[in-house]
Structures are given as C-alpha cells and as structure tokens.
Design an enzyme around this catalytic site. Structure first.
Site, PDB file in Angstrom:
ATOM      1  N   TYR A  59      -1.117  -4.618  -1.036  1.00 13.52           N
ATOM      2  CA  TYR A  59      -1.003  -3.663   0.074  1.00 13.52           C
ATOM      3  C   TYR A  59      -2.180  -2.694   0.076  1.00 13.52           C
ATOM      4  O   TYR A  59      -2.809  -2.472   1.119  1.00 13.52           O
ATOM      5  CB  TYR A  59       0.321  -2.904  -0.038  1.00 13.52           C
ATOM      6  CG  TYR A  59       0.662  -2.079   1.177  1.00 13.52           C
ATOM      7  CD1 TYR A  59       1.022  -2.693   2.380  1.00 13.52           C
ATOM      8  CD2 TYR A  59       0.649  -0.686   1.127  1.00 13.52           C
ATOM      9  CE1 TYR A  59       1.349  -1.933   3.494  1.00 13.52           C
ATOM     10  CE2 TYR A  59       0.978   0.077   2.241  1.00 13.52           C
ATOM     11  CZ  TYR A  59       1.326  -0.550   3.418  1.00 13.52           C
ATOM     12  OH  TYR A  59       1.646   0.206   4.522  1.00 13.52           O
TER      13      TYR A  59
ATOM     14  N   ASN B 275      -0.139  -3.165  14.640  1.00 12.91           N
ATOM     15  CA  ASN B 275       0.885  -2.400  13.938  1.00 12.91           C
ATOM     16  C   ASN B 275       1.600  -3.190  12.852  1.00 12.91           C
ATOM     17  O   ASN B 275       1.999  -2.626  11.825  1.00 12.91           O
ATOM     18  CB  ASN B 275       1.915  -1.884  14.962  1.00 12.91           C
ATOM     19  CG  ASN B 275       3.207  -1.468  14.307  1.00 12.91           C
ATOM     20  OD1 ASN B 275       3.296  -0.438  13.643  1.00 12.91           O
ATOM     21  ND2 ASN B 275       4.237  -2.283  14.473  1.00 12.91           N
TER      22      ASN B 275
END
Length: 250
Positions: free
Chosen positions: A154, A87
C-alpha cells in the site's frame, strides 16, 4: 457537458463523491464491480446522467476493455470539461515482507497503481486531440510518505501514484496544456477499508490497536464530508502535480 469518470464508485468515498456531483448537465461514468441503485435514483431526481461500467480493476484486460467503452461514450468535441477521479483502492494484502501471496500482490498493484495509470493515459491521449479542459484526481494516502509495517504494498503503490501525479503535472506545465492532475489524501475515513484494517492479523500489522482506537474514539471522517471537501477543492484553481491533504482544509 461536464463528464466525470469515477472508479470504485459503488461504495465508500466513490459513492459519496458521485452523489455530490450528480447535477444537471453532468454525465457521470462509474467504474465498479457492482451497480449502485440508490445513485441511479439520485441521478433521476436531479436530472443528471449516470452510467455504470462493470469492471474488476485488478484484471488488466477488463480495465482496457472498460477504457474503450468509456472513451466511446464521451463526445470529446462537445465536452466542456472532463474530470477523472481514480478513487478505487485496496489495502490487502496486509502482510509482512515475504508472507504475501504473489497473486494478491499482483492484484494490489493492478488496482492501486496500474489501473489509475492506464485510465489517466487513455484520457490524456484522447482529450489532447480536442484540447478539452481535463482534470485528473488520484486518491492517495499519507501512507505514501512513511513506511508502515504490514503495508509495504500500500505504501509503495501510493508513493508511486504520487510520483506519477507530480511528473505528469510537471509535463502539463511544460506543455502549457489545458490539463491538470493532482493527488488528494482523504485521511482516515469510516469505510470498509478501515474495517478490513481492524481485522488484520496483529503479527503482520503492529499498528492494529491504534486503528481500533481511531474507530472507538470516533476519529474516522465521514465519506460525505471528504467528498464535499474534494468537490469544493476542484471548483477552485489547482496547482498542477500537487499532492493535497485534507488536513489543509479543516
């Protein structure tokens, strides 16, 4: 015994997901830089087991050390199921190409791509020895599918994580392994990452006003809603290697 391993578990989606899974006969191992005392209290109330392993996922040596501690704490012979949830993630640096600090780039790739790969590989290798039912969940993003100016790192690391998920899933299918890996895109959530995005420099992030609007118009999903959605998804049959999107369930 069902073992859960969750990275980035002290806040945000990680915290919400851990609170969801803290149940009797569940052992939850959390990798984060800090301990969440409220989760410890919830675990005690629900007769669940929780353990925090201090780890800065941007530091590869810490990741490798934490993996050893995690593996040694799992009774693979007695485990009914192992679920790894990769996560933890970072959005920084939000910079146009050629403007980011090299150390920030290395840290970003370590957290978003290298750490999930290392965690997954270690769990797969050990679980294979005992044929333990294993599920690996990689938290991804819609940014993996399209270029967003300012988010080159990202977008790239999440795209890489998706391809890793799809490839390993294809390998599990070939081998008829008792293992499944998926990616899950939670969409925009009300987390510290969104706060960081709204504080970005507009010269490096042309979508700044759009993300400020998301917040002002109440369009950010709660982490508890996303956590429940993910937990319910994991209860049902899963397509190996599939990239799931929360939009499929709302």
């Amino acid at each position: 015994m069902h073992y859960y391993i969750v990275t980035g578990a002290s806040r945000g989606l990680g915290e919400a997901f851990v609170e969801e899974i803290l149940q009797k006969d569940h052992t939850v191992i959390c990798l984060s830089r800090s301990i969440n005392s409220s989760l410890q209290q919830v675990a005690e109330q629900r007769e669940s087991t929780i353990r925090f392993e201090a780890c800065d996922l941007s530091d590869t040596s810490q990741v490798l050390s934490a993996i050893e501690r995690v593996l040694s704490s799992i009774n693979f012979k007695a485990a009914e199921k192992i679920t790894l949830v990769n996560n933890a993630g970072t959005i920084n640096p939000i910079k146009k190409g050629g403007h980011a600090n090299e150390h920030a780039i290395i840290s970003h790739v370590n957290v978003n791509l290298l750490a999930p790969m290392l965690m997954s590989e270690a769990i797969i290798k050990e679980a294979e020895k005992y044929s333990v039912h294993t599920i690996i969940v990689n938290i991804t993003s819609g940014a993996a599918n399209r270029p967003i100016p300012g988010w080159s790192f990202y977008c790239s690391t999440k795209a890489g994580l998706n391809m890793y998920t799809q490839t390993v899933g294809a390998e599990f299918i070939e081998a008829k392994a008792n293992m499944t890996t998926i990616a899950f895109s939670p969409g925009i959530m009300d987390t510290e990452m969104q706060t960081t995005i709204r504080q970005a420099e507009e010269e490096h992030f042309s979508s700044l006003e759009q993300f400020k609007d998301f917040h002002q118009k109440g369009m950010l999903r709660s982490t508890s809603f996303v956590a429940k959605t993910l937990y319910n998804l994991l209860k049902g049959p899963l397509d190996n290697g599939r990239v799931y999107d929360i939009k499929e369930f709302i």
